[in-house]
Each structure stands twice: as structure tokens, then as C-alpha cells.
Design a protein around this motif. Structure first.
Motif, PDB file in Angstrom:
ATOM      1  N   ILE A 186      23.602 171.253 104.922  1.00 43.78           N
ATOM      2  CA  ILE A 186      23.092 172.211 103.718  1.00 43.78           C
ATOM      3  C   ILE A 186      23.755 173.562 104.806  1.00 43.78           C
ATOM      4  O   ILE A 186      23.912 173.972 106.023  1.00 43.78           O
ATOM      5  N   CYS A 187      24.415 174.000 103.622  1.00 46.91           N
ATOM      6  CA  CYS A 187      25.108 175.824 104.393  1.00 46.91           C
ATOM      7  C   CYS A 187      25.108 176.615 104.081  1.00 46.91           C
ATOM      8  O   CYS A 187      24.988 177.657 104.727  1.00 46.91           O
ATOM      9  N   ASN A 188      24.094 176.819 103.181  1.00 44.58           N
ATOM     10  CA  ASN A 188      23.355 177.991 103.311  1.00 44.58           C
ATOM     11  C   ASN A 188      21.631 178.851 103.340  1.00 44.58           C
ATOM     12  O   ASN A 188      21.475 179.314 102.448  1.00 44.58           O
ATOM     13  N   TYR A 189      21.423 177.482 104.008  1.00 44.97           N
ATOM     14  CA  TYR A 189      19.688 177.999 103.736  1.00 44.97           C
ATOM     15  C   TYR A 189      19.352 177.525 105.306  1.00 44.97           C
ATOM     16  O   TYR A 189      18.770 176.543 105.720  1.00 44.97           O
ATOM     17  N   PRO A 190      18.742 178.801 105.958  1.00 42.64           N
ATOM     18  CA  PRO A 190      18.445 178.519 106.969  1.00 42.64           C
ATOM     19  C   PRO A 190      16.930 178.476 107.723  1.00 42.64           C
ATOM     20  O   PRO A 190      17.119 177.789 109.219  1.00 42.64           O
ATOM     21  N   LYS A 191      16.513 178.144 106.141  1.00 39.09           N
ATOM     22  CA  LYS A 191      14.888 177.907 106.506  1.00 39.09           C
ATOM     23  C   LYS A 191      15.038 175.920 106.625  1.00 39.09           C
ATOM     24  O   LYS A 191      14.179 175.984 107.368  1.00 39.09           O
ATOM     25  N   SER A 192      15.859 175.440 106.614  1.00 41.78           N
ATOM     26  CA  SER A 192      16.167 174.103 106.880  1.00 41.78           C
ATOM     27  C   SER A 192      15.953 174.026 108.368  1.00 41.78           C
ATOM     28  O   SER A 192      17.279 174.504 108.728  1.00 41.78           O
ATOM     29  N   SER A 193      15.699 172.756 108.338  1.00 43.42           N
ATOM     30  CA  SER A 193      16.245 171.755 109.741  1.00 43.42           C
ATOM     31  C   SER A 193      17.214 171.456 109.972  1.00 43.42           C
ATOM     32  O   SER A 193      18.120 171.142 111.229  1.00 43.42           O
ATOM     33  N   ARG A 194      17.808 171.039 108.578  1.00 42.16           N
ATOM     34  CA  ARG A 194      18.924 170.802 108.983  1.00 42.16           C
ATOM     35  C   ARG A 194      20.605 171.894 108.618  1.00 42.16           C
ATOM     36  O   ARG A 194      21.689 171.131 108.605  1.00 42.16           O
ATOM     37  N   TYR A 195      20.100 172.643 108.606  1.00 38.01           N
ATOM     38  CA  TYR A 195      20.951 173.968 108.400  1.00 38.01           C
ATOM     39  C   TYR A 195      22.033 173.939 109.699  1.00 38.01           C
ATOM     40  O   TYR A 195      21.971 173.720 110.490  1.00 38.01           O
ATOM     41  N   ASP A 238      30.033 176.537 113.260  1.00 36.73           N
ATOM     42  CA  ASP A 238      29.565 174.875 113.618  1.00 36.73           C
ATOM     43  C   ASP A 238      30.352 174.091 112.166  1.00 36.73           C
ATOM     44  O   ASP A 238      30.543 172.924 112.670  1.00 36.73           O
ATOM     45  N   LEU A 239      29.888 174.868 111.649  1.00 32.47           N
ATOM     46  CA  LEU A 239      30.043 173.485 109.905  1.00 32.47           C
ATOM     47  C   LEU A 239      31.438 173.593 110.275  1.00 32.47           C
ATOM     48  O   LEU A 239      31.761 172.130 109.985  1.00 32.47           O
ATOM     49  N   LYS A 240      32.376 174.798 110.585  1.00 32.16           N
ATOM     50  CA  LYS A 240      33.686 174.752 110.719  1.00 32.16           C
ATOM     51  C   LYS A 240      34.283 173.244 111.734  1.00 32.16           C
ATOM     52  O   LYS A 240      35.119 172.716 111.755  1.00 32.16           O
ATOM     53  N   LYS A 241      33.593 173.854 113.145  1.00 36.34           N
ATOM     54  CA  LYS A 241      33.845 172.788 114.009  1.00 36.34           C
ATOM     55  C   LYS A 241      32.912 171.303 113.488  1.00 36.34           C
ATOM     56  O   LYS A 241      34.950 169.891 113.266  1.00 36.34           O
ATOM     57  N   LEU A 242      31.978 170.693 112.815  1.00 39.80           N
ATOM     58  CA  LEU A 242      31.742 169.753 112.590  1.00 39.80           C
ATOM     59  C   LEU A 242      32.103 168.982 111.462  1.00 39.80           C
ATOM     60  O   LEU A 242      32.839 168.046 111.645  1.00 39.80           O
ATOM     61  N   LYS A 297      37.891 162.481 106.851  1.00 42.60           N
ATOM     62  CA  LYS A 297      36.609 161.565 106.048  1.00 42.60           C
ATOM     63  C   LYS A 297      36.555 160.183 105.901  1.00 42.60           C
ATOM     64  O   LYS A 297      35.523 159.813 105.166  1.00 42.60           O
ATOM     65  N   ASN A 298      37.585 159.241 105.965  1.00 41.24           N
ATOM     66  CA  ASN A 298      37.433 158.115 105.534  1.00 41.24           C
ATOM     67  C   ASN A 298      37.636 157.940 104.175  1.00 41.24           C
ATOM     68  O   ASN A 298      37.856 159.036 103.539  1.00 41.24           O
ATOM     69  N   LYS A 299      36.397 157.521 103.984  1.00 40.52           N
ATOM     70  CA  LYS A 299      36.318 157.116 102.442  1.00 40.52           C
ATOM     71  C   LYS A 299      34.895 158.100 101.573  1.00 40.52           C
ATOM     72  O   LYS A 299      34.803 157.622 100.522  1.00 40.52           O
ATOM     73  N   SER A 300      34.135 158.611 102.981  1.00 41.51           N
ATOM     74  CA  SER A 300      32.785 159.207 101.935  1.00 41.51           C
ATOM     75  C   SER A 300      34.099 161.020 101.572  1.00 41.51           C
ATOM     76  O   SER A 300      34.737 161.170 102.061  1.00 41.51           O
ATOM     77  N   LYS A 301      33.134 161.022 100.705  1.00 42.78           N
ATOM     78  CA  LYS A 301      33.068 162.328  99.866  1.00 42.78           C
ATOM     79  C   LYS A 301      32.325 163.231 100.541  1.00 42.78           C
ATOM     80  O   LYS A 301      31.460 162.737 100.487  1.00 42.78           O
ATOM     81  N   PHE A 302      33.079 165.059 100.919  1.00 43.59           N
ATOM     82  CA  PHE A 302      31.689 165.921 101.577  1.00 43.59           C
ATOM     83  C   PHE A 302      31.195 166.917 100.382  1.00 43.59           C
ATOM     84  O   PHE A 302      32.186 167.086  99.497  1.00 43.59           O
ATOM     85  N   VAL A 303      30.103 166.723 100.421  1.00 38.35           N
ATOM     86  CA  VAL A 303      28.908 167.929  99.851  1.00 38.35           C
ATOM     87  C   VAL A 303      28.991 168.818 100.200  1.00 38.35           C
ATOM     88  O   VAL A 303      27.867 169.303 101.079  1.00 38.35           O
ATOM     89  N   ALA A 304      28.648 170.356  99.675  1.00 38.37           N
ATOM     90  CA  ALA A 304      28.152 171.303 100.728  1.00 38.37           C
ATOM     91  C   ALA A 304      26.992 171.229  99.686  1.00 38.37           C
ATOM     92  O   ALA A 304      26.776 171.821  98.313  1.00 38.37           O
TER      93      ALA A 304
END
Length: 83
Positions: free
Chosen positions: A32-41, A46-50, A55-62
């Protein structure tokens, strides 16, 4: 039988490490990249560090809510496969 799955709202490095290194990792992992109301934002710093992982076999979704040019510019060089 589940062919593919997506785990969304990952914000913890330990959880991310666990799921990308799992013997059966999800095909997609959402952040969750741009919705601060979410508890998962996850804020941009922090996103850059995370996302500084293999990624191995997974694809990342913004996951974006009504994105503007500012957020798109901030995340354009991050390792997202989908927006």
C-alpha cells in the motif's frame, strides 16, 4: 488447487522475507503505497528499505488509490512489476 495467489498489505521486513523465501511463494506481493488511512500503508522511505530484497519468484505490486504524478515519480525507480 490454487494456481496463483497475491498477498497484499505487506509492511514488515520479516514477513516479506518469510513469504518470498517460502517453498511456495505467492505470485504477487502488494504494498500500500499512497493511502495513509490504511493500517498497512508503507511510507516512501520505509518502502525503499522494505523493497531492497531479492524478489525470487514473486512479482511486486504497487497498490495505489487515485495516484497523482508525485507518488508515481517517487516510486518509479522502485522494483515494482505492476501498478
Amino acid at each position: 488447487m490454487i494456481k496463483d495467489c497475491k498477498i497484499c498489505g505487506v509492511s514488515d521486513p520479516k514477513i516479506l522475507n518469510f513469504i518470498i523465501n517460502h517453498p511456495f511463494p505467492p505470485r504477487f506481493i502488494g504494498f500500500i503505497c499512497n493511502y495513509p488511512k490504511s493500517s498497512r500503508y508503507v511510507g516512501i522511505n520505509d518502502l525503499k528499505k522494505l523493497l531492497n530484497v531479492k524478489k525470487n519468484k514473486s512479482k511486486f505490486v504497487a497498490v495505489l488509490v487515485k495516484p497523482n504524478n508525485e507518488i508515481l515519480e517517487e516510486i518509479k525507480n522502485l522494483p515494482f512489476d505492476y501498478y
